[in-house]
Design a protein around this motif. Sequence first.
Motif, PDB file in Angstrom:
ATOM      1  N   THR A 177       0.852  -1.224   0.061  1.00  0.00           N
ATOM      2  CA  THR A 177       0.086   0.064   0.046  1.00  0.00           C
ATOM      3  C   THR A 177       0.943   1.151   0.041  1.00  0.00           C
ATOM      4  O   THR A 177       1.987   1.113   0.523  1.00  0.00           O
ATOM      5  CB  THR A 177      -0.879   0.068   1.091  1.00  0.00           C
ATOM      6  N   ARG A 178       0.347   2.195  -0.569  1.00  0.00           N
ATOM      7  CA  ARG A 178       1.190   3.752  -0.570  1.00  0.00           C
ATOM      8  C   ARG A 178       0.896   4.447   0.735  1.00  0.00           C
ATOM      9  O   ARG A 178      -0.157   4.412   1.262  1.00  0.00           O
ATOM     10  CB  ARG A 178       0.879   4.337  -1.969  1.00  0.00           C
ATOM     11  N   LYS A 179       1.895   5.376   0.886  1.00  0.00           N
ATOM     12  CA  LYS A 179       1.506   6.248   2.094  1.00  0.00           C
ATOM     13  C   LYS A 179       0.345   7.023   2.167  1.00  0.00           C
ATOM     14  O   LYS A 179       0.252   7.586   0.943  1.00  0.00           O
ATOM     15  CB  LYS A 179       2.754   7.150   2.018  1.00  0.00           C
ATOM     16  N   PRO A 180      -0.306   7.028   2.985  1.00  0.00           N
ATOM     17  CA  PRO A 180      -1.770   7.752   3.102  1.00  0.00           C
ATOM     18  C   PRO A 180      -1.263   9.252   2.980  1.00  0.00           C
ATOM     19  O   PRO A 180      -0.256   9.714   3.295  1.00  0.00           O
ATOM     20  CB  PRO A 180      -2.525   7.399   3.967  1.00  0.00           C
ATOM     21  N   LEU A 181      -2.249  10.042   2.269  1.00  0.00           N
ATOM     22  CA  LEU A 181      -1.786  11.696   2.237  1.00  0.00           C
ATOM     23  C   LEU A 181      -1.905  12.289   3.333  1.00  0.00           C
ATOM     24  O   LEU A 181      -1.143  12.934   3.609  1.00  0.00           O
ATOM     25  CB  LEU A 181      -3.517  12.027   1.528  1.00  0.00           C
ATOM     26  N   ASP A 182      -2.571  11.762   4.719  1.00  0.00           N
ATOM     27  CA  ASP A 182      -2.312  12.527   5.832  1.00  0.00           C
ATOM     28  C   ASP A 182      -0.837  12.311   6.372  1.00  0.00           C
ATOM     29  O   ASP A 182      -0.595  12.792   7.173  1.00  0.00           O
ATOM     30  CB  ASP A 182      -3.344  12.137   6.824  1.00  0.00           C
ATOM     31  N   GLU A 183      -0.111  11.199   5.932  1.00  0.00           N
ATOM     32  CA  GLU A 183       1.287  11.187   6.244  1.00  0.00           C
ATOM     33  C   GLU A 183       2.370  11.950   5.319  1.00  0.00           C
ATOM     34  O   GLU A 183       3.323  12.103   5.752  1.00  0.00           O
ATOM     35  CB  GLU A 183       1.702   9.690   6.233  1.00  0.00           C
ATOM     36  N   ALA A 184       1.864  12.004   4.183  1.00  0.00           N
ATOM     37  CA  ALA A 184       2.679  12.710   2.913  1.00  0.00           C
ATOM     38  C   ALA A 184       2.694  14.214   2.854  1.00  0.00           C
ATOM     39  O   ALA A 184       3.343  14.914   2.340  1.00  0.00           O
ATOM     40  CB  ALA A 184       2.566  11.961   1.508  1.00  0.00           C
ATOM     41  N   LEU A 185       1.277  14.618   3.512  1.00  0.00           N
ATOM     42  CA  LEU A 185       0.945  16.182   3.172  1.00  0.00           C
ATOM     43  C   LEU A 185       0.673  16.878   4.435  1.00  0.00           C
ATOM     44  O   LEU A 185      -0.154  16.125   5.310  1.00  0.00           O
ATOM     45  CB  LEU A 185      -0.399  16.267   2.422  1.00  0.00           C
ATOM     46  N   ILE A 186       1.381  17.897   4.892  1.00  0.00           N
ATOM     47  CA  ILE A 186       1.154  18.569   6.025  1.00  0.00           C
ATOM     48  C   ILE A 186       0.523  20.123   5.693  1.00  0.00           C
ATOM     49  O   ILE A 186       1.185  20.797   4.481  1.00  0.00           O
ATOM     50  CB  ILE A 186       2.425  18.795   7.028  1.00  0.00           C
ATOM     51  N   TRP A 187      -0.357  20.386   6.159  1.00  0.00           N
ATOM     52  CA  TRP A 187      -1.130  22.002   6.005  1.00  0.00           C
ATOM     53  C   TRP A 187      -0.826  22.932   6.999  1.00  0.00           C
ATOM     54  O   TRP A 187      -0.769  22.335   8.076  1.00  0.00           O
ATOM     55  CB  TRP A 187      -2.571  21.803   5.822  1.00  0.00           C
ATOM     56  N   ARG A 188      -0.142  23.966   6.672  1.00  0.00           N
ATOM     57  CA  ARG A 188       0.130  24.989   7.577  1.00  0.00           C
ATOM     58  C   ARG A 188      -0.472  26.506   7.055  1.00  0.00           C
ATOM     59  O   ARG A 188      -0.824  26.571   6.088  1.00  0.00           O
ATOM     60  CB  ARG A 188       1.735  25.469   7.586  1.00  0.00           C
TER      61      ARG A 188
END
Length: 227
Positions: A216-227
Amino acid sequence: MTAPSPRPHAHPFVPYRPERLPVADGLRRGQELFEHLDSRRSVRFFSPDPVPREAIELAVRSANTAPSGAHQQPWTFVAVQDPGLKHQIRLAAEAEEKAFYERADIPQWHGALSQLETDANKDYLDVVPWIVVAFAQKYGVTGAGRQKHYYVNESVGIACGLFINALHTMGLATLTHTPNPMGFLTKILDRPTSERPYIVFPIGYPAADCEVPDLTRKPLDEALIWR
């Protein structure tokens, strides 16, 4: 005839007016691209069926569109079709891989690879119709001598990503093979000391009975951080 630029430049510039899509169309294209790329997998079981030279040319043309430090494009792709050369690459790669898998001081590295069930056998290097080796140009060579290159790793990495995308778009499969060390490729492929091997790409169609690890690929919430 090219319209004059509204700004003064010391070097040639041309207008850039890409198509501006409606938001919905842009998101649709983005979703389609994601779904296309999400279907890509690294392959270790290949068909010997021929792949046209034009496919390799198109993939390298795509790689050449990559951004690079100071637009120096510090990469060279060497396409190998000759069976004798492919076999030389296989034997040398397997020797390096055998030494790697026999090392006792890197158990965590071996453990990380265990889910892929890889080993020192690289028989696919004899099977694939093409092996393409990407070389990174450590520096340029001109009539005036050495030319420093900037952001080489970043530039070549982006180019290789576009190369992989192009292969997948044409229905081809590949693998990012990085035996360590890879200096044997410089000798086998007669490349200058200004270049270093970066990635070995075996290229072909997946075998009819090809299998890949169920990952499985890394989920979005682990790859993307919003600031």
